[in-house]
Design a protein around this motif. Sequence first.
Motif, PDB file in Angstrom:
ATOM      1  N   GLY A  39       0.493   5.559  -0.333  1.00 23.41           N
ATOM      2  CA  GLY A  39      -0.525   6.597  -0.289  1.00 23.41           C
ATOM      3  C   GLY A  39      -0.047   7.814   0.445  1.00 23.41           C
ATOM      4  O   GLY A  39       1.124   8.175   0.422  1.00 23.41           O
ATOM      5  N   SER A  94       0.846  -1.195   0.000  1.00 17.01           N
ATOM      6  CA  SER A  94       0.000   0.000   0.000  1.00 17.01           C
ATOM      7  C   SER A  94       0.878   1.241   0.000  1.00 17.01           C
ATOM      8  O   SER A  94       1.723   1.399   0.878  1.00 17.01           O
ATOM      9  CB  SER A  94      -0.905   0.026   1.241  1.00 17.01           C
ATOM     10  OG  SER A  94      -1.801  -1.056   1.239  1.00 17.01           O
ATOM     11  N   ASN A 143      -4.691   8.005  -6.811  1.00 17.68           N
ATOM     12  CA  ASN A 143      -5.480   6.791  -6.601  1.00 17.68           C
ATOM     13  C   ASN A 143      -6.937   7.163  -6.862  1.00 17.68           C
ATOM     14  O   ASN A 143      -7.444   8.127  -6.273  1.00 17.68           O
ATOM     15  CB  ASN A 143      -5.310   6.274  -5.170  1.00 17.68           C
ATOM     16  CG  ASN A 143      -5.923   4.903  -4.945  1.00 17.68           C
ATOM     17  OD1 ASN A 143      -7.037   4.626  -5.365  1.00 17.68           O
ATOM     18  ND2 ASN A 143      -5.193   4.035  -4.259  1.00 17.68           N
ATOM     19  N   HIS A 196      -5.641  -0.394  -4.844  1.00 23.24           N
ATOM     20  CA  HIS A 196      -5.407  -1.260  -3.694  1.00 23.24           C
ATOM     21  C   HIS A 196      -5.941  -0.714  -2.379  1.00 23.24           C
ATOM     22  O   HIS A 196      -6.537  -1.464  -1.598  1.00 23.24           O
ATOM     23  CB  HIS A 196      -3.917  -1.567  -3.564  1.00 23.24           C
ATOM     24  CG  HIS A 196      -3.591  -2.630  -2.565  1.00 23.24           C
ATOM     25  ND1 HIS A 196      -4.206  -3.870  -2.555  1.00 23.24           N
ATOM     26  CD2 HIS A 196      -2.699  -2.645  -1.521  1.00 23.24           C
ATOM     27  CE1 HIS A 196      -3.716  -4.593  -1.573  1.00 23.24           C
ATOM     28  NE2 HIS A 196      -2.813  -3.875  -0.915  1.00 23.24           N
ATOM     29  N   THR A 197      -5.740   0.559  -2.078  1.00 21.58           N
ATOM     30  CA  THR A 197      -6.164   1.093  -0.782  1.00 21.58           C
ATOM     31  C   THR A 197      -7.647   1.448  -0.744  1.00 21.58           C
ATOM     32  O   THR A 197      -8.200   1.652   0.340  1.00 21.58           O
ATOM     33  CB  THR A 197      -5.369   2.362  -0.419  1.00 21.58           C
ATOM     34  OG1 THR A 197      -5.684   3.397  -1.355  1.00 21.58           O
ATOM     35  CG2 THR A 197      -3.866   2.085  -0.446  1.00 21.58           C
TER      36      THR A 197
END
Length: 236
Positions: free
Chosen positions: A130, A128, A171, A155-156
């Motif tokens: 971010g 992860s 994202n 993914h997050t």
Amino acid sequence: MRLAVFGDIHGNLPAFEAALNDIRGQSPDALLCLGDVAAMGAWPRECIQLLASLDCPVVLGNADEDMLEPRPFEVRGFPDEREIYDLDEWGRAQLTEVEIGLLKGYKPTVELSGLLAFHGSPEQCRESIGAATSDERLAELRATFGTHAVWVGGHTHAPLLRTLNGWRLLNPGSVGLTFEKRGGRYVNTSRAEYLILDGDDVQFRRAGYDVKAVQAGILERRMPYAEWWAGAWVAG
């Protein structure tokens, strides 16, 4: 180039259809999918097939990888991990060789003009990255995977726009499995998230969909823990 970026569909066909309908209204030049297409949802085959019909680049997500190479269950201390594992196993059992072949065509990373796309990180689909990822870790990754002006990953399930020393980390959030904490528990909300990238302009978008259609699909298809899983979905 006006690019629509989406991912983390997770077998949620009503959400995927709602996102695509909204995307069409934005008239993008191209589409890009960040993976995790089928697992955990009531429509794993349908989502893989619908994505294939779009003929766009697709990144391999960790859940896609698990469908290709199943992992034995292990206790890791996460909430509801046994239930989620069994939901994934159910989804994998629904696939035919056709869908498996399509999953095998997904790529660890995708490069477009000035853009690098991945699922978790360019090094590992389960990592992860971010808002809290250190500058040092990002520098390590960029030293290995290149200094594209834009990095975009999934993914997050959390929308992100982070600017660092002249480049951006994005994202789009999740199409099919957005979640938030309400009343002391996590629930899945009926909003399909994606983004439009048009030069320097970034637009985060949401499309609503019918939560009752998702709940009905879970129950009608007799997913594991169907009552529990259907009850985890809420409108909003």
